[in-house]
Design an enzyme around this catalytic site. Structure first.
Site, PDB file in Angstrom:
ATOM      1  CB  SER A 111       2.158 -12.327  -5.210  1.00  0.00           C
ATOM      2  OG  SER A 111       2.530 -11.691  -6.396  1.00  0.00           O
ATOM      3  CD  GLU A 162      -7.368   6.374 -13.203  1.00  0.00           C
ATOM      4  OE1 GLU A 162      -7.329   5.312 -12.567  1.00  0.00           O
ATOM      5  OE2 GLU A 162      -8.430   6.921 -13.533  1.00  0.00           O
ATOM      6  CG  HIS A 205       5.281  -8.774  -5.109  1.00  0.00           C
ATOM      7  ND1 HIS A 205       4.477  -9.684  -5.764  1.00  0.00           N
ATOM      8  CD2 HIS A 205       5.445  -7.737  -5.961  1.00  0.00           C
ATOM      9  CE1 HIS A 205       4.182  -9.210  -6.961  1.00  0.00           C
ATOM     10  NE2 HIS A 205       4.749  -8.029  -7.105  1.00  0.00           N
ATOM     11  CB  CYS A 246      -1.129   7.942 -16.381  1.00  0.00           C
ATOM     12  SG  CYS A 246      -0.044   6.547 -16.634  1.00  0.00           S
TER      13      CYS A 246
END
Lengths: 149, 149
Positions: free
Chosen positions: B60, B67, B73, B88
């Site tokens: 995990s 950003e 997982h 972003c």
């Protein structure tokens, strides 16, 4: 005997929260408090957290939980918070975490997609499916008691 | 003058990777190395990482980037890796990170949904849209040179 097909492995909620309170989603401390509480409400165990200022005025944060993760990225100047919660296993209830977080953000409405992940189509080949909806939130402030203001 | 509508705020890729190499996706060290490299290939700046054993034999991990985030997982016993990459801004290319990671996992096929997040419908109300596809991967091992085995 037919080969055993696994149950879906996880649920991932992708949420756009609108009309959020800039004083809440612009505070690193408050956003961190909300996401950690959301993880607890879902029944998840918190393993690690990482929160920071997201320029110019937002907050970026991830809570790593034993059952996967919760993350957010906020734009207080737009009243907008992006949220995603991914969990595995049956003992957690991610929808509770979503509902707690969007209400604690002070959202007036949210657009949400629930993705069921790791659906086996046979021979260990996996896909996902999704369902999308929108909800308006009544302003009852019922979760504000959880926030230390 | 009409009110300015914001550009979509981010792109989130949700990926189910099948047929992965259990020796790769079962190694905390290798998975961490792959996700950090994926972030770099996308042009993102790594801020924090959290990787651990995911019982019984999976990994995990979350990479927090300036950003947004990359997480995985894995279930080596199924050859399955769940991956999500959210970014972003315009200066990063999350699709490059996806393609690098699934190939480095040794996947033979992947099912992917690209979600365009934070689309403004007006008055600071946001929603998302998505497109889904599947891809098979040619086994060229071209990314293996990046892995210290």
């Amino acid at each position: 005997m037919p080969k055993k097909i696994h149950e879906p492995i996880g649920h991932h909620y992708i949420v756009e929260s609108s009309g959020c309170d800039p004083k809440v989603i612009g505070s690193v401390e408050k956003v961190q408090q909300i996401l950690v509480r959301a993880a607890e409400i879902a029944g998840a165990t918190v393993w690690a957290i990482s929160f920071s200022r997201f320029p110019p005025s937002g907050v970026s944060g991830v809570v790593v939980i034993s059952e996967s993760h919760i993350s957010t990225h906020t734009w207080p100047e737009l009243g907008y918070g992006a949220l995603d919660i991914y969990t595995c296993g049956r003992k957690v209830d991610p929808e509770k975490a979503v509902l707690y977080a969007v209400e604690a953000f002070g959202a007036t409405t949210f657009h949400i997609t629930e993705i069921t992940r790791g659906i086996e189509e046979g021979d260990n080949v996996f896909f996902h499916s999704f369902v999308t909806w929108e909800e308006d939130i009544k302003k009852e402030n019922k979760y504000k008691k959880d926030l230390k203001r």
